[in-house]
Scaffold this active site. Structure first.
Site, PDB file in Angstrom:
ATOM      1  N   GLU A  37       8.162 -25.881  17.614  1.00 26.88           N
ATOM      2  CA  GLU A  37       8.976 -26.267  16.459  1.00 26.88           C
ATOM      3  C   GLU A  37       8.307 -25.788  15.173  1.00 26.88           C
ATOM      4  O   GLU A  37       7.119 -26.043  14.962  1.00 26.88           O
ATOM      5  CB  GLU A  37       9.118 -27.794  16.426  1.00 26.88           C
ATOM      6  CG  GLU A  37       9.581 -28.370  15.113  1.00 26.88           C
ATOM      7  CD  GLU A  37       9.315 -29.866  14.993  1.00 26.88           C
ATOM      8  OE1 GLU A  37       9.267 -30.359  13.849  1.00 26.88           O
ATOM      9  OE2 GLU A  37       9.151 -30.546  16.019  1.00 26.88           O
ATOM     10  N   LYS A 126      13.092 -38.993  19.381  1.00 26.91           N
ATOM     11  CA  LYS A 126      11.758 -38.778  18.837  1.00 26.91           C
ATOM     12  C   LYS A 126      11.371 -40.011  18.025  1.00 26.91           C
ATOM     13  O   LYS A 126      11.924 -40.242  16.943  1.00 26.91           O
ATOM     14  CB  LYS A 126      11.772 -37.524  17.957  1.00 26.91           C
ATOM     15  CG  LYS A 126      10.650 -37.410  16.948  1.00 26.91           C
ATOM     16  CD  LYS A 126      10.971 -36.320  15.935  1.00 26.91           C
ATOM     17  CE  LYS A 126      10.085 -36.436  14.705  1.00 26.91           C
ATOM     18  NZ  LYS A 126      10.417 -35.410  13.695  1.00 26.91           N
TER      19      LYS A 126
END
Length: 204
Positions: A37, A126
């Site tokens: 990411e 998350k």
């Protein structure tokens, strides 16, 4: 729901520059990472994500983090990104990204936010910032959440990764303990190896 990569650890390269991105991604892939990411508050993130996706997109899930707007998800998809990671729960953004064919790990902190994210189509959750809530919070959430991939992000290091996995996370997003702006690829490789070893020791 299942997580689409073999190793459920997401490398977060916050602040990386385009001229560094491929070298650090190479270090991560060589260490066994297959999810990377690049947060959208990094310099010229479109160039970095595009370059990393072209180089490693067939071997790793490449995308962006700190995605806040639908237009950002569109731009990410347009440069080859396939992963959207958000810091918060925005159902409209999640639904839009899913319609674009992106894999969404939605940021959340409470059960209500988690269910809202899942209702909008998020494929993973998350917990952020994990260090604020701790493994006990993960265990409590797991009692009510469906068996969706759950990641701890924020303050996770090789020493405490096991605690989050035992509490019910399948993995973690790894930020400053893995990569800090300006560090050499060799340091990224060293820390990536430490995280991979910690994960393997915790999941024999």
């Amino acid at each position: 729901m299942t997580w689409p990569t073999r190793l459920p650890l997401i490398a977060i390269l916050r602040g990386i520059r385009p001229d560094e991105a491929v070298d650090h991604a190479q270090a991560l892939v060589d260490a066994g990472f297959d999810a990377i990411e690049i947060p959208l508050n990094s310099p010229d993130w479109r160039t970095s994500i595009g370059a990393v996706a072209r180089k490693f997109g067939d071997r790793a899930l490449i995308g962006g983090g700190t995605v806040l707007r639908e237009a950002d998800a569109d731009a990410l998809a347009d440069v080859g990104g396939r992963l959207v990671v958000t810091p918060n729960t925005r159902p409209a953004l999640i639904a839009h990204a899913v319609k674009r064919g992106l894999h969404v790990a939605a940021g959340f902190a409470t059960a209500s936010e988690g269910f809202d994210a899942l209702d909008a189509g998020a494929q993973a959750l998350k917990l952020f910032p994990a260090t604020t809530y701790g493994p006990g919070h993960v265990k409590a959430l797991r009692a009510v959440l469906p068996p969706v991939p759950l990641f701890a992000v924020g303050g996770v290091n090789p020493a405490n990764l096991r605690d989050y996995l035992r509490a019910g996370c399948i993995g973690a997003g790894l930020g400053s303990d893995l990569y800090a702006p300006g560090q050499l690829p060799a340091r990224t490789a060293e820390m990536a190896g430490a995280f991979v070893n910690a994960y393997r020791e915790a999941t024999p």
